[in-house]
Design a protein around this motif. Structure first.
Motif, PDB file in Angstrom:
ATOM      1  N   VAL A  40       0.936  -1.099  -0.001  1.00 48.72           N
ATOM      2  CA  VAL A  40       0.149   0.058   0.009  1.00 48.72           C
ATOM      3  C   VAL A  40       0.900   1.191   0.024  1.00 48.72           C
ATOM      4  O   VAL A  40       1.466   1.562   0.694  1.00 48.72           O
ATOM      5  CB  VAL A  40      -0.825   0.257   1.380  1.00 48.72           C
ATOM      6  N   ASP A  41       0.746   1.915  -1.083  1.00 40.72           N
ATOM      7  CA  ASP A  41       1.458   3.267  -1.198  1.00 40.72           C
ATOM      8  C   ASP A  41       0.374   4.405  -0.853  1.00 40.72           C
ATOM      9  O   ASP A  41      -0.788   4.356  -1.500  1.00 40.72           O
ATOM     10  CB  ASP A  41       2.010   3.387  -2.449  1.00 40.72           C
ATOM     11  N   VAL A  42       0.452   5.120   0.242  1.00 40.11           N
ATOM     12  CA  VAL A  42      -0.406   5.948   0.698  1.00 40.11           C
ATOM     13  C   VAL A  42      -0.947   7.070  -0.327  1.00 40.11           C
ATOM     14  O   VAL A  42      -1.744   7.874  -0.326  1.00 40.11           O
ATOM     15  CB  VAL A  42      -0.463   6.533   1.910  1.00 40.11           C
ATOM     16  N   ASP A  43      -0.157   7.337  -1.437  1.00 40.17           N
ATOM     17  CA  ASP A  43      -0.518   8.395  -2.521  1.00 40.17           C
ATOM     18  C   ASP A  43      -1.817   7.650  -3.241  1.00 40.17           C
ATOM     19  O   ASP A  43      -1.920   8.367  -4.180  1.00 40.17           O
ATOM     20  CB  ASP A  43       0.664   8.638  -3.420  1.00 40.17           C
ATOM     21  N   VAL A  44      -2.206   6.525  -2.943  1.00 39.96           N
ATOM     22  CA  VAL A  44      -3.469   6.102  -3.533  1.00 39.96           C
ATOM     23  C   VAL A  44      -4.668   6.896  -2.922  1.00 39.96           C
ATOM     24  O   VAL A  44      -5.667   7.023  -3.702  1.00 39.96           O
ATOM     25  CB  VAL A  44      -3.624   4.336  -3.276  1.00 39.96           C
ATOM     26  N   LEU A  45      -4.299   7.491  -1.997  1.00 38.18           N
ATOM     27  CA  LEU A  45      -5.345   8.487  -1.504  1.00 38.18           C
ATOM     28  C   LEU A  45      -5.545   9.832  -2.324  1.00 38.18           C
ATOM     29  O   LEU A  45      -4.484  10.213  -2.804  1.00 38.18           O
ATOM     30  CB  LEU A  45      -5.150   8.849  -0.127  1.00 38.18           C
TER      31      LEU A  45
ATOM     32  N   HIS B  14      -6.900  14.365   1.110  1.00 39.30           N
ATOM     33  CA  HIS B  14      -6.789  13.536   2.144  1.00 39.30           C
ATOM     34  C   HIS B  14      -5.514  13.432   2.941  1.00 39.30           C
ATOM     35  O   HIS B  14      -5.138  13.315   3.796  1.00 39.30           O
ATOM     36  CB  HIS B  14      -7.649  12.309   1.979  1.00 39.30           C
ATOM     37  N   MET B  15      -4.517  13.347   1.815  1.00 38.91           N
ATOM     38  CA  MET B  15      -3.111  12.805   2.061  1.00 38.91           C
ATOM     39  C   MET B  15      -2.301  13.609   1.090  1.00 38.91           C
ATOM     40  O   MET B  15      -1.655  13.063  -0.009  1.00 38.91           O
ATOM     41  CB  MET B  15      -2.849  11.161   1.497  1.00 38.91           C
ATOM     42  N   PRO B  16      -1.908  14.902   1.433  1.00 40.05           N
ATOM     43  CA  PRO B  16      -0.962  15.559   0.716  1.00 40.05           C
ATOM     44  C   PRO B  16       0.471  15.360   1.066  1.00 40.05           C
ATOM     45  O   PRO B  16       1.570  15.703   0.132  1.00 40.05           O
ATOM     46  CB  PRO B  16      -1.388  17.049   1.041  1.00 40.05           C
ATOM     47  N   ALA B  17       0.687  14.581   2.049  1.00 41.45           N
ATOM     48  CA  ALA B  17       2.020  14.254   2.812  1.00 41.45           C
ATOM     49  C   ALA B  17       3.011  13.203   1.870  1.00 41.45           C
ATOM     50  O   ALA B  17       3.268  12.107   2.533  1.00 41.45           O
ATOM     51  CB  ALA B  17       1.962  14.108   4.036  1.00 41.45           C
TER      52      ALA B  17
ATOM     53  N   HIS C 142      -1.770  14.234   9.294  1.00 41.36           N
ATOM     54  CA  HIS C 142      -1.902  13.080   8.192  1.00 41.36           C
ATOM     55  C   HIS C 142      -1.345  11.919   8.814  1.00 41.36           C
ATOM     56  O   HIS C 142      -1.726  10.781   8.450  1.00 41.36           O
ATOM     57  CB  HIS C 142      -1.053  13.758   6.945  1.00 41.36           C
ATOM     58  N   ALA C 143      -0.395  12.030   9.686  1.00 41.83           N
ATOM     59  CA  ALA C 143       0.064  10.821  10.413  1.00 41.83           C
ATOM     60  C   ALA C 143      -1.027  10.181  10.977  1.00 41.83           C
ATOM     61  O   ALA C 143      -1.150   8.689  11.064  1.00 41.83           O
ATOM     62  CB  ALA C 143       1.142  11.172  11.347  1.00 41.83           C
ATOM     63  N   ARG C 144      -1.951  10.944  11.805  1.00 39.47           N
ATOM     64  CA  ARG C 144      -3.022  10.194  12.287  1.00 39.47           C
ATOM     65  C   ARG C 144      -4.163   9.525  11.491  1.00 39.47           C
ATOM     66  O   ARG C 144      -4.812   8.589  11.666  1.00 39.47           O
ATOM     67  CB  ARG C 144      -3.940  11.107  13.191  1.00 39.47           C
ATOM     68  N   THR C 145      -4.230  10.251  10.042  1.00 34.37           N
ATOM     69  CA  THR C 145      -5.001   9.556   9.191  1.00 34.37           C
ATOM     70  C   THR C 145      -4.367   8.077   8.779  1.00 34.37           C
ATOM     71  O   THR C 145      -5.278   7.010   8.631  1.00 34.37           O
ATOM     72  CB  THR C 145      -5.194  10.659   8.140  1.00 34.37           C
TER      73      THR C 145
ATOM     74  N   GLY D 170      -7.444  12.559  -7.965  1.00 35.82           N
ATOM     75  CA  GLY D 170      -8.288  11.468  -8.394  1.00 35.82           C
ATOM     76  C   GLY D 170      -8.391  10.169  -7.416  1.00 35.82           C
ATOM     77  O   GLY D 170      -8.792   9.198  -8.072  1.00 35.82           O
ATOM     78  N   GLY D 171      -7.656  10.267  -6.362  1.00 39.15           N
ATOM     79  CA  GLY D 171      -7.435   9.101  -5.485  1.00 39.15           C
ATOM     80  C   GLY D 171      -8.658   8.885  -4.789  1.00 39.15           C
ATOM     81  O   GLY D 171      -9.868   9.540  -4.656  1.00 39.15           O
TER      82      GLY D 171
END
Length: 312
Positions: free
Chosen positions: A226-231, A235-238, A281-284, A245-246
């Motif tokens: 899981v690469d969190v840039d799928v978000l 929601h996840m700019p970090a 974003h860490a908490r997300t 489009g994620g």
């Protein structure tokens, strides 16, 4: 039982500025600070230790032609991570690897190959299928990890210890790339299933997971990357390469929760705490991992195939 492994590598990323160092190596401890380990331990997870990488070097302009950034250090880390993951799998636990960048997929692939095999579910906002055959811009394994994992990259990365491919293309699925990804069509011709992000958004994560598990050989026993840039960046700019489009956090949780019980392990990568100064974003990420991967390995039987390290 889940065993949480820290793999704080940033070796596969390009530098944020010339001579700089990517912040993704800080992610495991940032997630610990955000409460992830407390949430996982409350569900019975155990500490699987840390596998430290070598030192990151911005070697642009100095490395040999045909090699990638930090290549020797990536290969060394992959071998050591694979050994740790093999031991955890052999013990009957399900490793959850907190990266770091997604070059650690090579280590997960080596561990899969020497422990009896298994498929791959690659969840990423990009296909990560850049390789010497389709690009003159090869150099950062974090954008090339899927190519290396299925044997499409240079032999130095794709065939460590003669074990290529780490994941059989016919037992590999990708979920989450954005519309217009330059390597999507080639990837569709190479692996069993490609499901872009808009399909998950339209039909839901549970349906995407059911399509994955309908692939022959992916009924059980796969690795989840899981690469969190799928978000979506809203929601996840970090992350180092945010693209619109994620998925939403809820959509990703639903997808992971449907996949996790039949996975023997998982890795979570590319969150960059340097881009998250207040920790929100860490908490997300912590919430997604704790909920989506809570049942990691729950349906994998004790008789899963295990062979000796180095076995073909």
């Amino acid at each position: 039982m889940v065993a949480v492994v820290s793999a704080p590598t940033n070796l596969g990323l390009r530098p944020p500025v010339p001579g700089g160092v990517p912040g993704a190596a800080k992610a495991p401890e940032a997630l610990r600070e955000a409460g992830l380990h407390r949430l996982l331990h409350a569900r019975g997870a155990v500490d699987g230790g840390v596998v430290l990488p070598g030192r990151y070097v911005d070697d642009d302009g100095r490395r040999a032609a045909g090699t990638v950034r930090n290549q020797a250090a990536i290969i060394d880390h992959a071998r050591r991570l694979a050994h740790r993951l093999f031991e955890i799998r052999e013990s009957g636990q399900a490793p959850l690897v907190l990266g770091g960048d997604c070059s650690l997929l090579i280590g997960a692939g080596l561990a899969t190959r020497v422990s009896g095999g298994g498929g791959l579910v690659h969840i990423d906002g990009h296909t990560d299928f850049r390789h010497p055959g389709n690009s003159d811009g090869v150099g950062s394994v974090a954008g090339e990890d899927l190519a290396a994992a299925v044997g499409a990259h240079s032999p130095a990365l794709s065939d460590i210890d003669g074990l290529s491919p780490y994941f059989a293309p016919a037992r590999t699925a990708h979920i989450g790339c954005r519309y217009g990804d330059p390597h999507e069509e080639e990837l569709r011709r190479t692996i069993a299933l490609v499901a872009p992000a808009d399909e998950v958004i339209l039909h839901g994560g549970v349906r995407a997971a059911s399509r994955v598990r309908a692939v022959d050989g992916l009924e059980s026993g796969y690795w989840i990357q899981v690469d969190v840039d799928v978000l979506d960046p809203s929601h996840m700019p970090a992350v180092d390469s945010p693209d619109p489009g994620g998925l939403s956090p809820g959509e990703l949780i639903g997808l992971l929760a449907a996949l996790a019980p039949h996975a023997w392990g998982a890795s979570v990568t590319v969150f960059d705490p340097d881009l998250d100064p207040d920790g929100v974003h860490a908490r997300t990420v912590a919430g997604i991992v704790a909920e989506g991967l809570a049942d990691l390995g729950a349906e994998i039987g004790d008789d899963a195939p295990i062979s000796a390290p180095g076995a073909r």
